[in-house]
Design an enzyme around this catalytic site. Structure first.
Site, PDB file in Angstrom:
ATOM      1  N   SER A  29       0.836  -1.213   0.000  1.00 17.53           N
ATOM      2  CA  SER A  29       0.000   0.000   0.000  1.00 17.53           C
ATOM      3  C   SER A  29       0.866   1.256   0.000  1.00 17.53           C
ATOM      4  O   SER A  29       0.622   2.206  -0.741  1.00 17.53           O
ATOM      5  CB  SER A  29      -0.893   0.023   1.247  1.00 17.53           C
ATOM      6  N   ARG A  33       1.578   4.305  -3.039  1.00 18.12           N
ATOM      7  CA  ARG A  33       1.345   5.724  -2.718  1.00 18.12           C
ATOM      8  C   ARG A  33       2.627   6.547  -2.863  1.00 18.12           C
ATOM      9  O   ARG A  33       2.581   7.709  -3.279  1.00 18.12           O
ATOM     10  CB  ARG A  33       0.776   5.832  -1.291  1.00 18.12           C
ATOM     11  N   GLY A 101      -5.858  -3.823  -7.940  1.00 14.05           N
ATOM     12  CA  GLY A 101      -6.989  -2.936  -7.680  1.00 14.05           C
ATOM     13  C   GLY A 101      -6.537  -1.632  -7.060  1.00 14.05           C
ATOM     14  O   GLY A 101      -7.043  -0.552  -7.390  1.00 14.05           O
ATOM     15  N   ARG A 129     -13.328  -6.931 -11.470  1.00 12.94           N
ATOM     16  CA  ARG A 129     -13.601  -6.251 -10.195  1.00 12.94           C
ATOM     17  C   ARG A 129     -14.370  -4.945 -10.398  1.00 12.94           C
ATOM     18  O   ARG A 129     -14.249  -4.290 -11.436  1.00 12.94           O
ATOM     19  CB  ARG A 129     -12.273  -6.022  -9.438  1.00 12.94           C
ATOM     20  N   SER A 174     -13.484   1.129   2.348  1.00 14.15           N
ATOM     21  CA  SER A 174     -12.451   0.929   1.335  1.00 14.15           C
ATOM     22  C   SER A 174     -11.446   2.070   1.323  1.00 14.15           C
ATOM     23  O   SER A 174     -11.780   3.216   0.994  1.00 14.15           O
ATOM     24  CB  SER A 174     -13.078   0.800  -0.052  1.00 14.15           C
ATOM     25  N   ASP A 327      -7.051  -8.052   4.356  1.00 13.82           N
ATOM     26  CA  ASP A 327      -6.277  -8.928   3.467  1.00 13.82           C
ATOM     27  C   ASP A 327      -5.780 -10.187   4.173  1.00 13.82           C
ATOM     28  O   ASP A 327      -5.196 -11.065   3.537  1.00 13.82           O
ATOM     29  CB  ASP A 327      -5.078  -8.165   2.897  1.00 13.82           C
ATOM     30  N   LYS A 354     -12.344  -9.086  -3.806  1.00 11.61           N
ATOM     31  CA  LYS A 354     -10.891  -8.875  -3.825  1.00 11.61           C
ATOM     32  C   LYS A 354     -10.328  -9.502  -5.107  1.00 11.61           C
ATOM     33  O   LYS A 354     -11.049  -9.705  -6.059  1.00 11.61           O
ATOM     34  CB  LYS A 354     -10.257  -9.473  -2.565  1.00 11.61           C
ATOM     35  N   ARG A 403      -2.816 -14.112  -2.381  1.00 14.23           N
ATOM     36  CA  ARG A 403      -2.993 -14.460  -0.962  1.00 14.23           C
ATOM     37  C   ARG A 403      -3.649 -15.837  -0.791  1.00 14.23           C
ATOM     38  O   ARG A 403      -3.428 -16.512   0.219  1.00 14.23           O
ATOM     39  CB  ARG A 403      -3.774 -13.374  -0.232  1.00 14.23           C
TER      40      ARG A 403
HETATM   41  C1  S3P Z   1      -5.596  -1.301  -0.100  1.00 11.82           C
HETATM   42  C2  S3P Z   1      -6.863  -1.325   0.395  1.00 11.82           C
HETATM   43  C3  S3P Z   1      -7.644  -2.556   0.568  1.00 11.82           C
HETATM   44  C4  S3P Z   1      -6.786  -3.813   0.492  1.00 11.82           C
HETATM   45  C5  S3P Z   1      -5.797  -3.744  -0.627  1.00 11.82           C
HETATM   46  C6  S3P Z   1      -4.886  -2.547  -0.460  1.00 11.82           C
HETATM   47  C7  S3P Z   1      -4.904  -0.020  -0.260  1.00 11.82           C
HETATM   48  O1  S3P Z   1      -8.619  -2.634  -0.453  1.00 11.82           O
HETATM   49  O2  S3P Z   1      -7.596  -4.953   0.347  1.00 11.82           O
HETATM   50  O3  S3P Z   1      -5.005  -4.899  -0.691  1.00 11.82           O
HETATM   51  O4  S3P Z   1      -3.674   0.004  -0.445  1.00 11.82           O
HETATM   52  O5  S3P Z   1      -5.589   1.025  -0.189  1.00 11.82           O
HETATM   53  P1  S3P Z   1     -10.051  -1.899  -0.320  1.00 11.82           P
HETATM   54  O6  S3P Z   1      -9.827  -0.457  -0.317  1.00 11.82           O
HETATM   55  O7  S3P Z   1     -10.820  -2.337  -1.531  1.00 11.82           O
HETATM   56  O8  S3P Z   1     -10.630  -2.442   0.957  1.00 11.82           O
END
Ligand code: S3P
Length: 448
Positions: A29, A33, A101, A129, A174, A327, A354, A403
């Site tokens: 994550s 970013r 995603g 998705r 989310s 996750d 997911k 995962r």
């Molecule tokens: C993430 C948010 C989560 C998580 C994903 C990473 C992120 O998803 O499942 O692996 O980095 O913002 P959601 O925002 O769909 O819950």
């Protein structure tokens, strides 16, 4: 990259005690970013510890397509020369976010208030998705999306030429949706406000503040109200990415179920919006210790020690903890299979959208391995086998989900008969060194 090549069947066999240190890769994550905010600031952002998994590499490639210069030194240091807020150029080619995603949703947000268009696609998993969860709020800024039925990729997003700020309550828990709205708000005049009823991971808010944006979070009766002042000049940063607690979960959970194990996982990010699994494991009776707690780069960090825990009990996982461990449910369900009694996981509808439908994928594979599982639309219960042990001896379908693959390989380290997964290829999206790292601890994992 939208395909990872031929399926890679893998097998895990019952192993002797796992011992040693597990240096897991950087946080996924935070890595996404760091690249995106680096691309939106003027000057050079330097990132160390970046996760070099395929998901993040795809985001790096996307940032280049939008005009940023992204390079890697031989020693693994990444440099991002950004174009500034609102400075994205129109990509010449389709943006391929592969399996990610997070990548696609955050990048859509970041470009939605720029006067450019971009077309996004991904692999067979990502193209199934739901994207309306981000394109709906992005439309409020003035962006327009055209995709496949049900708001699926491939999809073209036409950014708002004259964006307006937005006040938006996120309808599902989310961080990706929250972050897409915040990133879009960067290039809207005035204040963009995002309200979330349940706290989700807050790396975007922390990092925006680090880059110099004016961003305030208030806890109120309606939830967390996050106010971002648009059109800041983001200042480039030096970012040290902590190691990923979601990747740490695999060696930690393996150590808990393999007799005699004692594994240390150093430098793990323990942001409270991410640490739910470890509290849940402790509630189940796991022998986990947090050593050397400290703060690094605005994120709490610790060394985590996990020891074999033969007396774990099933629990009802508090639903309000779901976002902080979303996750980790697949690998938790593996630990639950070895515990005594039932582990109830409720309020987890998001697991169905997911990288795969994670409730279905885990329930199918666990049942094939001899474990009783009940499931409904937003809940599932794993009946732990305790002293009876888990038979194993099955092949689990991983549905292009890293995962799911890693969870069943962890199960195979302690089940009576080996566990096979039909495709371990997707592990490279988030944890490219999973196999050598686990093998170095003593795990018997390899190609089938
Ligand atoms: C993430 C948010 C989560 C998580 C994903 C990473 C992120 O998803 O499942 O692996 O980095 O913002 P959601 O925002 O769909 O819950």
């Amino acid at each position: 990259m939208s395909a990872h090549g031929p399926a890679r069947k893998m097998i895990a066999r019952r192993s002797d005690a796992l011992r040693g240190e597990a240096h897991v890769p950087g946080d996924k994550s935070i890595s996404h970013r760091a690249l995106i905010l680096g691309a939106l600031s003027v000057g050079e952002t330097v990132v160390t510890g970046l996760l070099e998994g395929q998901d993040v590499l795809d985001t790096a490639e996307a940032m280049r397509a939008f005009g940023a210069e992204v390079t890697r030194d031989g020693d693994g240091t990444w440099h991002v020369h950004g174009v500034g807020v609102g400075g994205f150029a129109e990509p010449e080619q389709v943006i391929d976010c592969g399996n990610s995603g997070t990548g696609v949703r955050l990048i859509m947000g970041a470009m939605a208030t720029c006067p450019i268009s971009a077309t996004f696609t991904g692999d067979a998993s990502l193209n199934k998705r739901p994207m309306a969860r981000v394109t709906d709020p992005l439309a409020l800024f003035g962006a327009q999306a055209v995709g496949r039925a049900g708001g699926r990729l491939p999809m073209t997003l036409v950014g708002a030429a004259d964006p307006v700020p937005v006040r938006y309550t996120v309808p599902v828990p989310s961080a990706q949706v929250k972050s897409a709205v915040l990133l879009a708000g960067l290039n809207a005049p005035g204040q963009t406000v995002v309200i979330e009823r349940e706290a989700t991971r807050d790396h975007t808010e922390r990092m925006l503040a680090g880059f110099g944006a004016e961003i305030v979070t208030e806890e109120t009766g309606e939830g967390r109200v996050i106010t971002l002042t648009g059109r800041p000049e983001l200042r480039p940063q030096t970012i040290v990415v902590p190691r990923d607690p979601s990747s740490a979960a695999f060696p930690v959970c393996a150590a808990l179920i393999v007799p005699g194990s004692d594994v240390l996982v150093p430098n793990i990010g323990l942001n409270p919006t991410r640490a739910g699994l470890f509290h849940t494991l402790q509630d189940m009776g796991a022998d986990l210790a947090f050593e050397n707690l400290r703060e690094e780069g605005g994120e709490p960090v610790a060394d985590l020690r996990a020891r074999y825990s033969p007396d774990m009990k099933g629990i009802a996982v508090p639903p309000d903890r779901a976002a902080s461990m979303i996750d980790e449910y697949p690998v938790l369900s593996v630990v639950a299979a070895f515990a005594t009694g039932a582990t109830e996981m409720r309020g987890v509808k998001e697991l169905r959208v997911k990288e795969s439908d994670r409730i279905a994928a885990m329930a199918d594979g666990l049942r094939a391995a001899g474990v009783t599982v009940e499931d409904g639309p937003d809940w599932w219960i794993v009946h732990g086998r305790g002293a009876d042990g888990v038979p194993g001896g099955a092949t689990a379908a991983t549905h292009l989900d890293h995962r799911i693959a890693m969870s069943f390989l962890v199960l195979g380290l302690a089940s009576d008969a080996p566990m096979t997964v039909d495709d371990g290829g997707p592990i490279a999206t988030s944890f490219p060194v999973f196999e050598p790292l686990m093998t170095a601890l003593g795990a018997q994992i390899g190609p089938a």
